[in-house]
Design an enzyme around this catalytic site. Structure first.
Site, PDB file in Angstrom:
ATOM      1  N   LYS A 192     -32.025  -3.112  -7.705  1.00  0.00           N
ATOM      2  CA  LYS A 192     -31.027  -2.045  -7.850  1.00  0.00           C
ATOM      3  C   LYS A 192     -29.934  -2.527  -8.793  1.00  0.00           C
ATOM      4  CE  LYS A 192     -27.381   0.474  -5.314  1.00  0.00           C
ATOM      5  NZ  LYS A 192     -26.758   0.776  -4.000  1.00  0.00           N
ATOM      6  N   ASP A 194     -20.544   1.647  -8.583  1.00  0.00           N
ATOM      7  CA  ASP A 194     -20.836   2.730  -7.639  1.00  0.00           C
ATOM      8  C   ASP A 194     -19.532   3.306  -7.090  1.00  0.00           C
ATOM      9  OD1 ASP A 194     -21.815   4.471  -5.770  1.00  0.00           O
ATOM     10  OD2 ASP A 194     -22.530   2.919  -4.378  1.00  0.00           O
ATOM     11  N   LYS A 221     -16.100   7.497  -2.970  1.00  0.00           N
ATOM     12  CA  LYS A 221     -15.714   6.500  -1.974  1.00  0.00           C
ATOM     13  C   LYS A 221     -14.187   6.451  -1.851  1.00  0.00           C
ATOM     14  CE  LYS A 221     -19.591   3.291  -2.723  1.00  0.00           C
ATOM     15  NZ  LYS A 221     -20.124   3.251  -1.361  1.00  0.00           N
ATOM     16  N   ASP A 270     -22.684  -3.809  -7.178  1.00  0.00           N
ATOM     17  CA  ASP A 270     -23.814  -2.996  -6.743  1.00  0.00           C
ATOM     18  C   ASP A 270     -25.045  -3.195  -7.639  1.00  0.00           C
ATOM     19  OD1 ASP A 270     -24.653  -1.377  -4.691  1.00  0.00           O
ATOM     20  OD2 ASP A 270     -24.060   0.502  -5.649  1.00  0.00           O
ATOM     21  N   ASP A 272     -23.444   9.377  -2.762  1.00  0.00           N
ATOM     22  CA  ASP A 272     -23.201   7.935  -2.599  1.00  0.00           C
ATOM     23  C   ASP A 272     -24.449   7.200  -2.115  1.00  0.00           C
ATOM     24  OD1 ASP A 272     -21.770   5.615  -2.685  1.00  0.00           O
ATOM     25  OD2 ASP A 272     -20.595   5.999  -0.864  1.00  0.00           O
ATOM     26  N   GLU A 300     -27.079   6.587  -3.644  1.00  0.00           N
ATOM     27  CA  GLU A 300     -27.712   6.631  -4.965  1.00  0.00           C
ATOM     28  C   GLU A 300     -28.732   5.518  -5.179  1.00  0.00           C
ATOM     29  OE1 GLU A 300     -25.045   5.007  -4.363  1.00  0.00           O
ATOM     30  OE2 GLU A 300     -25.463   3.142  -5.421  1.00  0.00           O
ATOM     31  N   ARG A 317     -31.174   4.375  -3.320  1.00  0.00           N
ATOM     32  CA  ARG A 317     -32.553   4.777  -3.014  1.00  0.00           C
ATOM     33  C   ARG A 317     -33.105   5.714  -4.074  1.00  0.00           C
ATOM     34  NH1 ARG A 317     -30.440   6.988   2.667  1.00  0.00           N
ATOM     35  NH2 ARG A 317     -28.937   5.356   2.204  1.00  0.00           N
TER      36      ARG A 317
HETATM   37  N1  BES Z   1     -23.722   0.424  -2.715  1.00  0.00           N
HETATM   38  C1  BES Z   1     -23.554   1.104  -1.481  1.00  0.00           C
HETATM   39  C2  BES Z   1     -23.832   0.209  -0.279  1.00  0.00           C
HETATM   40  C3  BES Z   1     -22.856  -0.876  -0.017  1.00  0.00           C
HETATM   41  C4  BES Z   1     -21.778  -0.654   0.805  1.00  0.00           C
HETATM   42  C5  BES Z   1     -23.034  -2.119  -0.541  1.00  0.00           C
HETATM   43  C6  BES Z   1     -20.887  -1.668   1.079  1.00  0.00           C
HETATM   44  C7  BES Z   1     -22.155  -3.121  -0.278  1.00  0.00           C
HETATM   45  C8  BES Z   1     -21.090  -2.899   0.545  1.00  0.00           C
HETATM   46  C9  BES Z   1     -24.502   2.274  -1.390  1.00  0.00           C
HETATM   47  O1  BES Z   1     -24.801   2.894  -2.580  1.00  0.00           O
HETATM   48  C10 BES Z   1     -23.854   3.283  -0.524  1.00  0.00           C
HETATM   49  O2  BES Z   1     -22.845   3.802  -0.912  1.00  0.00           O
HETATM   50  N2  BES Z   1     -24.424   3.541   0.627  1.00  0.00           N
HETATM   51  C11 BES Z   1     -23.896   4.465   1.559  1.00  0.00           C
HETATM   52  C12 BES Z   1     -25.028   5.281   2.100  1.00  0.00           C
HETATM   53  C13 BES Z   1     -24.596   6.476   2.899  1.00  0.00           C
HETATM   54  C14 BES Z   1     -23.933   7.497   2.010  1.00  0.00           C
HETATM   55  C15 BES Z   1     -25.805   7.084   3.575  1.00  0.00           C
HETATM   56  C16 BES Z   1     -23.213   3.669   2.662  1.00  0.00           C
HETATM   57  O3  BES Z   1     -23.694   2.593   3.017  1.00  0.00           O
HETATM   58  O4  BES Z   1     -22.170   4.118   3.127  1.00  0.00           O
HETATM   59 ZN    ZN Z   2     -24.630   1.763  -4.238  1.00  0.00          ZN
HETATM   60 MN    MN Z   3     -23.377   4.397  -3.064  1.00  0.00          MN
END
Ligand code: BES
Ligand code: ZN
Ligand code: MN
Length: 492
Positions: free
Chosen positions: A264, A269, A276, A287, A346, A348, A350
């Site tokens: 990834k 992000d 966020k 990210d 968010d 993204e 996947r």
């Molecule tokens: N890049 C983030 C995940 C992440 C969060 C990595 C904190 C490192 C630290 C990912 O793209 C994301 O935003 N995931 C969301 C998914 C949710 C919207 C289902 C998350 O984990 O909140």
């Molecule tokens: Zn992300």
């Molecule tokens: Mn995200």
């Protein structure tokens, strides 16, 4: 740093700026410590008796001048019990390397004889030591007007480690740590420098340096032609064009099925329209650490000249809001033909990964591992110590767990049962891109599982392990260790 074996006649005759020796908790001095003690008229025994040296694992005492021996300094390191655990060995190595760094010596000789680590051979110790030393060379300097002082230690000699097996154990540690340092630098770079195009140019530069590595970079037009609607939905809001980067390392037999690593590479992000909160949003430059670990691992295996074929695929994009950005409710068609209702922009990672994973099938892989800072939920579940590991093939999972355990870059297996799949149901598309309340890292993995039915596959969620917070804030280089160790195993 040059790390090499040194042959010697007796500990007291080793000419070095700093001789590193070990003393255990047991009453009597043994090995090199015993030799040094008698050459120095019982100094170590006296210090031990007085309590200046306890022998506690990781305790250190620097003796700046010792009469009767050739070394300029002696660093005494506590080695604890007779049999050490993996982490105790790492702790004592770290303690010794810290003192060598602080003392600013340019050269040292490691003479910790007679240390036994439970279940590990001598090569393991050498690899771990070489790794720990090489990791200490890393400095982030690229955007500082005054460079940080470099590590002064330039040569680390290891007593009695000159056989070819010893040398390759050392080389392995150096290569893995150098690969980790590559990943750390990419992770640490700011998102205005480390863009998808920058990752592509790093990949091309790497390929130019190795005759058996080829790089190919797909632009957005090429991705559109392939039908990568999920990946392109993520990049839609950004001015920086997405890139799909393919690196093929051909160290094995022509036509032998490759191990495929998919990273990834979200270079920033923001969350997109599902933006966020502001706090710590800067950390979302990390990210792309999955992508960085793919590049770092390829550096390591190319350095080690592993006789296998490995293909790295990096799905690189930014995730930003704009008038052109994908919106909650939008439905896109992935390269696999499956449609996705994007309920949260968010989620993204996947989306870019599912198209990269579909693309991976064309390499007829022996196995595919994707690596992603995928979910905050994984950090909640496992914290910063273990990467989340998901696989439908338990034997594959076991292989990866063992690799991580051996090198000190651990993962922990999470469930991937079909029970979780219904959380991804959508009324308007084949699936939603989020799984609702509960099991966030598992539903994310379950989403990816829908794109990986054709091959042996594992997913590593490195959201917690890829970087450190606080004073040591920065990328860790994980899981380059786990991945390289796994590939070393594949090379036989
Ligand atoms: N890049 C983030 C995940 C992440 C969060 C990595 C904190 C490192 C630290 C990912 O793209 C994301 O935003 N995931 C969301 C998914 C949710 C919207 C289902 C998350 O984990 O909140
Ligand atoms: Zn992300
Ligand atoms: Mn995200």
């Amino acid at each position: 740093m040059q790390i090499s074996g040194k042959t010697f006649t007796s500990p007291q005759q080793v000419r070095t700026a700093c001789l590193v020796i070990g003393i255990g908790k047991a009453g009597t001095l043994r090995g090199a410590a015993k030799n040094i003690d008698s050459a120095a008229a019982g100094l170590l025994s006296r210090l031990k008796k007085r309590g200046d040296i306890s022998g506690e694992c990781g305790q250190t005492l620097l003796l700046p001048a010792v009469d009767g021996i050739a070394a300029e300094r002696v660093l005494v390191v506590g080695t604890g019990a007779d049999k050490l655990s993996d982490s105790e060995f790492r702790k004592l190595a770290a303690a010794a390397l810290t003192v060598l760094g602080e003392q600013k010596v340019e050269e040292a000789c490691w003479l910790l004889d007679g240390i036994a680590v439970d279940g590990r051979d001598r090569g393991w110790q050498l690899t771990q030591l070489a790794m720990a030393a090489t990791l200490r060379e890393y400095r982030y300097t690229q955007t500082l007007s005054k460079p940080k002082a470099a590590l002064t230690l330039r040569k680390l000699f290891i007593a009695d480690a000159s056989s070819s097996a010893d040398r390759s154990a050392i080389q392995r540690g150096v290569a893995i740590a150098a690969g980790m340092n590559v990943a750390r630098r990419l992770g640490d770079l700011p998102p205005n420098i480390c863009t998808p195009s920058f990752l592509a140019s790093e990949a091309r530069a790497f390929a130019r340096k190795h005759a058996n590595v080829a790089a190919k970079v797909l632009d957005e037009k090429a991705m559109r032609d392939l039908g990568m609607g999920a990946l392109l939905a993520v990049s839609a809001g950004s001015e920086e064009p997405a890139r799909l980067i393919v690196l093929e390392y051909r160290g094995g037999k022509r036509g032998a099925a490759p191990q495929v690593l998919v990273g990834k590479g979200i270079t920033f992000d923001s969350g997109g329209i599902s933006i966020k909160p502001g706090a710590k949003m800067d950390e979302m430059k990390y990210d792309m650490c999955g992508a960085a670990s793919v590049l770092g691992t390829l550096h390591a295996i190319a350095e080690l000249k592993l006789p296998i074929n490995v293909t790295g695929i990096i799905a690189a994009s930014e995730n930003l809001p704009s008038g052109r950005a994908v919106k909650p409710g939008d439905i896109v068609t992935s390269m696999s033909g499956q449609t996705i209702e994007i309920l949260n922009t968010d989620a993204e990672g996947r989306l870019v990964l599912c198209d990269a994973l579909t693309y991976a099938a064309r390499f007829k892989p022996a196995a595919v591992i994707d690596i992603a800072t995928l979910t905050g939920a994984c950090v909640v579940a496992l914290g910063k110590h273990a990467s989340g590991l998901f696989s439908r093939q338990d034997d594959f999972a076991a292989e990866l767990l063992a690799a991580g355990q051996a090198i000190g870059d651990r993962a922990w297996q999470m469930p991937l049962w079909d029970d979780y799949q219904k959380q991804l149901d959508s009324n308007f598309a084949d699936m939603a891109n989020i799984g609702g309340v509960g099991g966030g890292s598992i539903t994310a993995a379950s989403f990816l599982a829908r794109y990986t039915r054709e091959y042996r596959w594992a997913h590593l969620d490195i959201a917690g392990t890829a970087w450190d917070e606080g004073a040591a804030k920065g990328a860790t280089g994980r899981p380059v260790g786990l991945l390289t160790q796994y590939l070393i195993g594949k090379a036989g």
